[in-house]
Design a protein around this motif. Structure first.
Motif, PDB file in Angstrom:
ATOM      1  N   LEU A 124       0.884  -1.385   0.025  1.00  0.00           N
ATOM      2  CA  LEU A 124       0.159   0.166  -0.036  1.00  0.00           C
ATOM      3  C   LEU A 124       0.922   1.215  -0.067  1.00  0.00           C
ATOM      4  O   LEU A 124       1.679   1.411   0.941  1.00  0.00           O
ATOM      5  N   VAL A 125       0.726   2.056  -1.010  1.00  0.00           N
ATOM      6  CA  VAL A 125       1.236   3.295  -0.881  1.00  0.00           C
ATOM      7  C   VAL A 125       0.311   4.603  -1.015  1.00  0.00           C
ATOM      8  O   VAL A 125      -1.070   4.527  -1.510  1.00  0.00           O
ATOM      9  N   ASP A 126       0.263   5.659  -0.270  1.00  0.00           N
ATOM     10  CA  ASP A 126      -0.429   6.608  -0.248  1.00  0.00           C
ATOM     11  C   ASP A 126      -0.248   7.691  -1.442  1.00  0.00           C
ATOM     12  O   ASP A 126       0.780   8.090  -1.713  1.00  0.00           O
ATOM     13  N   THR A 127      -1.637   7.783  -2.169  1.00  0.00           N
ATOM     14  CA  THR A 127      -1.767   8.582  -3.387  1.00  0.00           C
ATOM     15  C   THR A 127      -1.340  10.169  -3.193  1.00  0.00           C
ATOM     16  O   THR A 127      -1.293  10.801  -4.080  1.00  0.00           O
ATOM     17  N   ASN A 128      -1.653  10.471  -1.834  1.00  0.00           N
ATOM     18  CA  ASN A 128      -1.583  11.947  -1.503  1.00  0.00           C
ATOM     19  C   ASN A 128      -0.269  12.490  -1.127  1.00  0.00           C
ATOM     20  O   ASN A 128      -0.112  13.636  -0.960  1.00  0.00           O
ATOM     21  N   ILE A 129       0.637  11.539  -1.009  1.00  0.00           N
ATOM     22  CA  ILE A 129       2.097  12.187  -0.575  1.00  0.00           C
ATOM     23  C   ILE A 129       2.946  11.746  -1.685  1.00  0.00           C
ATOM     24  O   ILE A 129       2.918  10.926  -2.695  1.00  0.00           O
ATOM     25  N   GLY A 153      -2.804   1.918  -4.279  1.00  0.00           N
ATOM     26  CA  GLY A 153      -2.732   3.546  -3.947  1.00  0.00           C
ATOM     27  C   GLY A 153      -3.868   3.765  -3.218  1.00  0.00           C
ATOM     28  O   GLY A 153      -5.060   3.769  -3.688  1.00  0.00           O
ATOM     29  N   THR A 154      -3.605   4.071  -2.111  1.00  0.00           N
ATOM     30  CA  THR A 154      -4.645   4.128  -0.944  1.00  0.00           C
ATOM     31  C   THR A 154      -5.265   5.852  -0.789  1.00  0.00           C
ATOM     32  O   THR A 154      -4.480   6.624  -1.458  1.00  0.00           O
ATOM     33  N   LYS A 155      -6.306   6.293  -0.572  1.00  0.00           N
ATOM     34  CA  LYS A 155      -6.791   7.340  -0.304  1.00  0.00           C
ATOM     35  C   LYS A 155      -7.032   8.146  -1.627  1.00  0.00           C
ATOM     36  O   LYS A 155      -6.919   9.248  -1.650  1.00  0.00           O
ATOM     37  N   ALA A 156      -7.529   7.282  -2.717  1.00  0.00           N
ATOM     38  CA  ALA A 156      -7.733   8.140  -3.791  1.00  0.00           C
ATOM     39  C   ALA A 156      -8.824   8.875  -3.902  1.00  0.00           C
ATOM     40  O   ALA A 156      -8.918   9.782  -4.845  1.00  0.00           O
ATOM     41  N   ASP A 157      -9.641   8.754  -2.941  1.00  0.00           N
ATOM     42  CA  ASP A 157     -10.983   9.904  -3.013  1.00  0.00           C
ATOM     43  C   ASP A 157     -10.519  10.989  -2.710  1.00  0.00           C
ATOM     44  O   ASP A 157     -11.241  11.945  -2.943  1.00  0.00           O
ATOM     45  N   LEU A 164      -4.891  12.814  -9.208  1.00  0.00           N
ATOM     46  CA  LEU A 164      -4.545  11.506  -8.882  1.00  0.00           C
ATOM     47  C   LEU A 164      -3.560  10.831  -9.954  1.00  0.00           C
ATOM     48  O   LEU A 164      -2.758  10.212  -9.537  1.00  0.00           O
ATOM     49  N   ALA A 165      -4.014  11.208 -11.519  1.00  0.00           N
ATOM     50  CA  ALA A 165      -3.438  10.779 -12.326  1.00  0.00           C
ATOM     51  C   ALA A 165      -1.666  11.092 -12.297  1.00  0.00           C
ATOM     52  O   ALA A 165      -0.802  10.506 -12.791  1.00  0.00           O
ATOM     53  N   LYS A 166      -1.463  12.417 -11.823  1.00  0.00           N
ATOM     54  CA  LYS A 166      -0.275  12.890 -11.938  1.00  0.00           C
ATOM     55  C   LYS A 166       0.401  12.300 -10.606  1.00  0.00           C
ATOM     56  O   LYS A 166       1.820  11.696 -10.911  1.00  0.00           O
ATOM     57  N   ASN A 167       0.003  12.138  -9.699  1.00  0.00           N
ATOM     58  CA  ASN A 167       0.584  11.329  -8.649  1.00  0.00           C
ATOM     59  C   ASN A 167       1.012  10.020  -8.739  1.00  0.00           C
ATOM     60  O   ASN A 167       2.042   9.490  -8.453  1.00  0.00           O
ATOM     61  N   MET A 168       0.062   9.200  -9.451  1.00  0.00           N
ATOM     62  CA  MET A 168       0.225   8.108  -9.751  1.00  0.00           C
ATOM     63  C   MET A 168       1.255   7.646 -10.907  1.00  0.00           C
ATOM     64  O   MET A 168       2.108   6.863 -10.528  1.00  0.00           O
ATOM     65  N   ALA A 169       1.482   8.611 -11.561  1.00  0.00           N
ATOM     66  CA  ALA A 169       2.401   8.654 -12.734  1.00  0.00           C
ATOM     67  C   ALA A 169       3.805   8.765 -12.041  1.00  0.00           C
ATOM     68  O   ALA A 169       4.873   7.961 -12.274  1.00  0.00           O
ATOM     69  N   ILE A 177       7.607   0.630 -11.464  1.00  0.00           N
ATOM     70  CA  ILE A 177       6.412  -0.385 -11.762  1.00  0.00           C
ATOM     71  C   ILE A 177       5.652   0.226 -12.764  1.00  0.00           C
ATOM     72  O   ILE A 177       5.488   1.343 -13.079  1.00  0.00           O
ATOM     73  N   ASP A 178       4.852  -0.730 -13.196  1.00  0.00           N
ATOM     74  CA  ASP A 178       3.854  -0.619 -14.388  1.00  0.00           C
ATOM     75  C   ASP A 178       2.426  -0.346 -14.000  1.00  0.00           C
ATOM     76  O   ASP A 178       1.923   0.346 -14.617  1.00  0.00           O
ATOM     77  N   GLU A 179       2.149  -0.884 -12.879  1.00  0.00           N
ATOM     78  CA  GLU A 179       0.670  -0.749 -12.358  1.00  0.00           C
ATOM     79  C   GLU A 179       0.677  -0.299 -11.002  1.00  0.00           C
ATOM     80  O   GLU A 179       1.392  -0.854 -10.056  1.00  0.00           O
ATOM     81  N   ILE A 180      -0.259   0.663 -10.775  1.00  0.00           N
ATOM     82  CA  ILE A 180      -0.710   0.960  -9.207  1.00  0.00           C
ATOM     83  C   ILE A 180      -2.239   0.747  -9.392  1.00  0.00           C
ATOM     84  O   ILE A 180      -2.792   1.381 -10.243  1.00  0.00           O
ATOM     85  N   LEU A 181      -3.138   0.113  -8.405  1.00  0.00           N
ATOM     86  CA  LEU A 181      -4.503   0.087  -8.433  1.00  0.00           C
ATOM     87  C   LEU A 181      -4.884   1.046  -7.324  1.00  0.00           C
ATOM     88  O   LEU A 181      -4.696   1.065  -6.117  1.00  0.00           O
ATOM     89  N   PRO A 182      -5.419   2.155  -7.819  1.00  0.00           N
ATOM     90  CA  PRO A 182      -5.975   3.165  -6.769  1.00  0.00           C
ATOM     91  C   PRO A 182      -7.422   2.619  -6.060  1.00  0.00           C
ATOM     92  O   PRO A 182      -8.357   2.163  -6.813  1.00  0.00           O
ATOM     93  N   VAL A 183      -7.208   2.965  -4.989  1.00  0.00           N
ATOM     94  CA  VAL A 183      -8.654   2.395  -3.993  1.00  0.00           C
ATOM     95  C   VAL A 183      -8.969   3.357  -3.118  1.00  0.00           C
ATOM     96  O   VAL A 183      -8.093   4.395  -2.835  1.00  0.00           O
TER      97      VAL A 183
END
Length: 203
Positions: A124-129, A153-157, A164-169, A177-183
């Motif tokens: 689990l990685v925090d998408t907000n930081i 990727g947690t706390k995606a809401d 979100l797209a920018k942070n995930m990239a 890594i090639d994939e992160i699943l936002p939740v």
């Protein structure tokens, strides 16, 4: 398919890990992440119950907590679990005493490295930081040990779609890594897709 969780045990030593006789050799999914990443909240969201203890104080989970997930309910519950969830202690929280931090590798590293029934590590990685160095260390370690893993990727809401797209990239780039699943544990967004991945492990 709805799975019903049953708490098995808390382990603070390799000798405490549940035996194959207790789990019937069911595949295990380990949840790993920094303290306060929302690990327990996500597990509770997946299970539809308050099985995992959540706390506003980071680093409260100091044992590996094992949950057996069964088909059916009550007397009709199947003997062999479909899956085992392992909720691991969070890492990277400086205020925890050095003595506790020093004890963690004694049972966490053997669990990740040697546990034969461990089928998937959910990181689990925090998408907000911004990307964190200790998350990168964990992901690199799993690559080196050839453990199957999925980064979530947690706390995606909490973010707009653009942010979100920018942070995930950035997370994908930094962690290589090639994939992160936002939740989101709050809205249940992404949990259905995550369940599909977990059930693929069970099959």
């Amino acid at each position: 398919m709805r799975l019903n969780p049953v708490f098995l045990l808390s382990a603070t030593d390799v000798s405490h890990f549940p035996s194959e006789a207790k789990t019937y050799g069911a595949p295990e999914v380990a949840f790993l992440g920094r303290s306060n990443v929302g690990k327990s909240s996500l597990i509770n969201s997946l299970l539809g119950s308050k099985q995992a203890h959540t706390s506003s104080t980071p680093g409260r989970t100091r044992a590996i907590n094992f949950f057996a997930l069964h088909e059916g309910a009550g007397a009709k519950m199947k003997v062999k679990p479909t899956l085992i969830f392992a909720d691991l202690p969070g890492y990277g929280y400086a205020k925890i005493s050095k003595s506790i931090s020093a004890e963690w590798p004694q049972f966490i590293e053997p669990y990740i490295a040697d546990r034969e029934t461990l089928a998937l590590c959910v990181c689990l990685v925090d998408t907000n930081i911004p990307p964190q160095a200790n998350d990168h260390q964990l992901i690199t370690y799993l690559k080196q040990t050839q453990r199957p893993f999925l980064v979530v990727g947690t706390k995606a809401d909490r973010l707009s779609n653009n942010v979100l797209a920018k942070n995930m990239a950035a997370l994908k780039r930094e962690h290589e890594i090639d994939e992160i699943l936002p939740v989101s544990a709050k809205t249940d967004s992404g949990t259905k897709a995550l369940w599909q991945r977990l059930m693929a492990v069970a099959e």
